[in-house]
Design a protein around this motif. Structure first.
Motif, short mmCIF file in Angstrom:
data_model
loop_
_atom_site.label_atom_id
_atom_site.label_comp_id
_atom_site.label_asym_id
_atom_site.label_seq_id
_atom_site.Cartn_x
_atom_site.Cartn_y
_atom_site.Cartn_z
N SER A 184 5.22 23.73 -13.31
CA SER A 184 4.93 23.69 -14.74
C SER A 184 4.52 22.27 -15.10
N ASP A 185 3.82 22.13 -16.22
CA ASP A 185 3.45 20.79 -16.66
C ASP A 185 4.68 19.95 -16.97
N GLU A 186 5.74 20.61 -17.47
CA GLU A 186 6.95 19.84 -17.81
C GLU A 186 7.55 19.21 -16.55
N LEU A 187 7.76 20.05 -15.52
CA LEU A 187 8.36 19.53 -14.28
C LEU A 187 7.42 18.54 -13.59
N ALA A 188 6.16 18.92 -13.45
CA ALA A 188 5.23 18.07 -12.69
C ALA A 188 4.98 16.76 -13.43
N GLY A 189 4.91 16.83 -14.76
CA GLY A 189 4.71 15.59 -15.53
C GLY A 189 5.88 14.65 -15.34
N ALA A 190 7.10 15.19 -15.37
CA ALA A 190 8.28 14.34 -15.19
C ALA A 190 8.36 13.80 -13.77
N ASP A 191 8.01 14.63 -12.79
CA ASP A 191 8.04 14.16 -11.40
C ASP A 191 6.99 13.07 -11.16
N ALA A 192 5.81 13.26 -11.73
CA ALA A 192 4.76 12.24 -11.58
C ALA A 192 5.21 10.93 -12.24
N ALA A 193 5.85 11.04 -13.39
CA ALA A 193 6.33 9.82 -14.07
C ALA A 193 7.39 9.13 -13.21
N ALA A 194 8.22 9.92 -12.53
CA ALA A 194 9.24 9.34 -11.65
C ALA A 194 8.57 8.60 -10.49
N LEU A 195 7.57 9.23 -9.89
CA LEU A 195 6.86 8.57 -8.78
C LEU A 195 6.14 7.32 -9.26
N PHE A 196 5.59 7.39 -10.47
CA PHE A 196 4.91 6.22 -11.05
C PHE A 196 5.90 5.06 -11.21
N ARG A 197 7.11 5.36 -11.65
CA ARG A 197 8.12 4.29 -11.80
C ARG A 197 8.53 3.74 -10.43
N VAL A 209 1.79 17.92 -9.44
CA VAL A 209 2.34 16.56 -9.57
C VAL A 209 1.23 15.53 -9.35
N GLN A 210 0.42 15.73 -8.33
CA GLN A 210 -0.68 14.77 -8.08
C GLN A 210 -1.67 14.75 -9.24
N HIS A 211 -1.93 15.92 -9.82
CA HIS A 211 -2.83 15.99 -10.99
C HIS A 211 -2.30 15.10 -12.12
N HIS A 212 -0.99 15.14 -12.34
CA HIS A 212 -0.40 14.29 -13.39
C HIS A 212 -0.37 12.83 -12.96
N LEU A 213 -0.06 12.60 -11.69
CA LEU A 213 0.05 11.21 -11.23
C LEU A 213 -1.30 10.49 -11.29
N VAL A 214 -2.36 11.19 -10.95
CA VAL A 214 -3.69 10.56 -11.01
C VAL A 214 -4.01 10.14 -12.45
N GLN A 215 -3.59 10.94 -13.42
CA GLN A 215 -3.84 10.56 -14.82
C GLN A 215 -3.04 9.32 -15.21
N LEU A 216 -1.79 9.24 -14.75
CA LEU A 216 -0.99 8.05 -15.03
C LEU A 216 -1.61 6.81 -14.37
N LYS A 256 0.85 -1.19 0.00
CA LYS A 256 0.00 0.00 0.00
C LYS A 256 0.88 1.25 0.00
N ALA A 257 0.53 2.19 -0.87
CA ALA A 257 1.25 3.47 -0.90
C ALA A 257 0.27 4.60 -0.63
N TYR A 258 0.77 5.63 0.02
CA TYR A 258 -0.03 6.82 0.35
C TYR A 258 0.80 8.03 -0.06
N LEU A 259 0.25 8.89 -0.91
CA LEU A 259 0.96 10.09 -1.34
C LEU A 259 0.05 11.29 -1.13
N GLN A 260 0.54 12.28 -0.39
CA GLN A 260 -0.26 13.48 -0.17
C GLN A 260 0.49 14.73 -0.64
N ALA A 261 -0.29 15.72 -1.06
CA ALA A 261 0.28 16.96 -1.60
C ALA A 261 0.01 18.12 -0.68
N SER A 262 1.03 18.96 -0.51
CA SER A 262 0.87 20.32 -0.01
C SER A 262 0.21 20.40 1.36
N LEU A 263 0.77 19.63 2.30
CA LEU A 263 0.40 19.83 3.71
C LEU A 263 0.74 21.26 4.11
#
Ligand SMILES: [Zn+2]
Length: 380
Positions: free
Chosen positions: A251-264, A51-58, A34-41
Motif C-alpha cells: 500500500s502507499d501508506e506502508l511503502a511510503g513509510a518504508d521508503a522514508a525509513a530507508l531515506f533516513r 517502496v522503490q517507487h516512493h524512494l526514488v521520489q524522495l 555508495k549505496a545500492y538498493l534493489q527490489a524484488s529479486l
C-alpha cells in the motif's frame, strides 16, 4: 538534477525476445559512501517495487535540493525475467522457470579469486586494502562470460553493487512481520537500519547455506580478514536482505513509510544531507538464525492457525492445526503443529492447503535449537 536513468538490455532467451533492466543513479559517480538498493529479486515479492517507487521520489526531491552527498544506485525491479513468469494467470517469481532454481540462491563467492589476486599487495593501510580488494572484485566479475540471460542479469546486478558501502536487497515473506537478514559481522552496525524499519526480528547467519545475494557482498570481506589476519581488512560492505512484511502488504501508506525509513538510513550514513531526527527505539534484538524454529507440515492438509503474527508463543504451544480432508471421522482429522521454542510468530503461510514438509510458520526464539544447528538454514 544529477539523476541518470540507464536502461540496460539483457539478451533474450528465445528468438525475438529481450528484456531491460532499469537503473536510477543519484550523485556523482565514484562519490562515497555508495549505496545500492534493489527490489524484488524474488519477482513475486511486490512490496519492494512500491517502496522503490516512493524512494526514488524522495531522492529526486533531495537531488533538486543538491542534498545527494554520496552515490546511490536504485534498481526499481531487479528481475525482469521473473516479472514475466506468469503461468495460467499466476505469477511465479521465486524460482527460474527455465530451470536455474531459486533466484536468490547460489550467488558466486568471490573470496577465493580475490584472495589470490590481492595476497601479495595487501599492506598495513586499511583504506588502501579496501580499494585493492574492490578492484580485484570488479576485475573478477569482468572476466565472467555469462551464458544465459539469467547469468547476464546476475552479472549486471553484481557489477552495480560490488563496490558499494551499503547493499540492501528488498524482499518480503509470505505473511510476515518486518525483519532482516544479515551476517553476524554486521551486528550491531546494522542496528540503525533495523530500528528505522521497526524490524521485529534481525536474523544473523554466516553462512546461511544458500549463498543469497546479500552474502555475496559481505561474506568475502570477513573471509579475507580471516585469511590475512596480519593485514587490516574492514567489513567494508554492509549488506542485508530486508523482508518488507508479507506479499499482500502493498500500500502507499506502508511503502511510503518504508521508503522514508530507508531515506533516513541514507541520511544517517552520510549519503544524503539533512537531519533524520532521533533514531527510533529498536523493536527487536538480533537473533541467530538457528534460534528460529521453522515449523513444517507433517502431512498434506488444510491449515487452521491458532496464532496471529506477532503473538508470543511458548514451547509446546499449538501454532496451527492441520486438518486431513480424507479422514472418515472429523473428530480425528486434526493434528496440532507445535512450536519447539518460546518466541514470537514471525511468519505464516497465506495459502492454507499444504503438502508434507512445507514451512507453515517461523517462530523467533532466543536459544539455539538443536534441530537447526548444521542444517540448511535458509528456505528454498
Ligand atoms: Zn525473497
Amino acid at each position: 538534477m544529477s539523476r541518470r536513468t540507464d536502461r540496460l538490455t539483457l539478451p533474450g532467451q528465445t528468438p525475438g525476445a529481450e528484456q531491460r533492466l532499469t537503473i536510477h543513479r543519484f550523485g556523482d559517480p565514484g562519490a562515497r559512501p555508495k549505496a545500492y538498493l534493489q527490489a524484488s529479486l524474488h519477482a513475486d515479492e511486490t512490496p519492494a517495487l512500491l517502496v522503490q517507487h516512493h524512494l526514488v521520489q524522495l531522492l529526486d526531491a533531495a537531488d533538486r535540493d543538491d542534498a545527494i552527498l554520496g552515490e546511490i544506485v536504485i534498481v526499481p525491479y531487479a528481475n525482469p525475467i521473473g516479472l514475466a513468469q506468469f503461468v495460467d494467470g499466476y505469477h511465479l517469481g521465486r524460482h527460474d522457470l527455465g530451470g536455474a532454481g531459486n533466484f536468490n540462491r547460489n550467488w558466486p563467492d568471490l573470496f577465493a579469486p580475490v584472495a589470490e589476486q590481492v595476497a601479495d599487495d595487501l599492506t598495513g593501510d586499511a583504506e588502501a586494502n579496501v580499494a585493492l580488494i574492490r578492484a580485484a572484485m570488479a576485475a573478477t566479475l569482468r572476466k565472467c562470460r555469462p551464458a544465459t540471460p539469467l547469468e547476464s542479469l546476475r552479472l549486471l546486478l553484481m557489477q552495480e553493487a560490488i563496490d558499494a558501502d551499503l547493499v540492501l536487497d528488498l524482499h518480503c515473506d509470505d505473511e510476515a512481520l518486518m525483519h532482516l537478514f544479515t551476517i553476524p559481522a554486521h551486528w550491531p552496525s546494522a542496528a540503525d537500519l533495523a530500528a528505522e524499519l521497526a524490524c521485529r526480528a534481525v536474523l544473523l547467519a554466516d553462512p546461511s547455506g544458500g549463498d543469497p545475494f546479500d552474502e555475496a557482498f559481505s561474506a568475502p570481506w570477513v573471509r579475507l580478514a580471516e585469511r590475512f589476519p596480519e593485514r587490516p581488512i574492514p567489513t567494508a560492505c554492509l549488506s542485508a536482505t530486508v523482508e518488507l512484511r508479507g506479499q499482500a502488504d502493498v500500500s502507499d501508506e506502508l511503502a511510503g513509510a518504508d521508503a522514508a525509513a530507508l531515506f533516513r538510513v541514507l541520511q544517517r550514513r552520510g549519503l544524503v544531507a539533512g537531519d533524520p531526527g532521533p533514531l527510533p527505539a529498536p523493536q527487536a534484538e538480533a537473533t541467530r538464525l538457528d534460534a528460529v524454529d521453522t515449523l513444517k507440515a507433517p502431512a498434506a492438509g488444510v491449515l487452521a492457525y491458532a496464532v496471529a503474527l506477532g503473538d508470543q508463543v511458548s514451547e509446546g504451544q499449538t501454532v496451527a492445526e492441520l486438518i486431513d480432508p480424507t479422514a472418515e471421522d472429523p473428530a480425528k482429522a486434526r493434528r496440532g503443529i507445535v512450536s519447539r521454542t518460546d518466541g514470537i510468530v514471525l511468519s505464516r503461510r497465506s495459502y492454507k492447503y499444504v503438502l508434507p514438509g512445507m514451512t507453515i510458520a517461523k517462530v523467533v526464539g532466543t536459544r539455539t535449537l538443536p534441530h537447526r544447528v548444521g542444517s540448511y538454514l535458509m528456505e528454498d
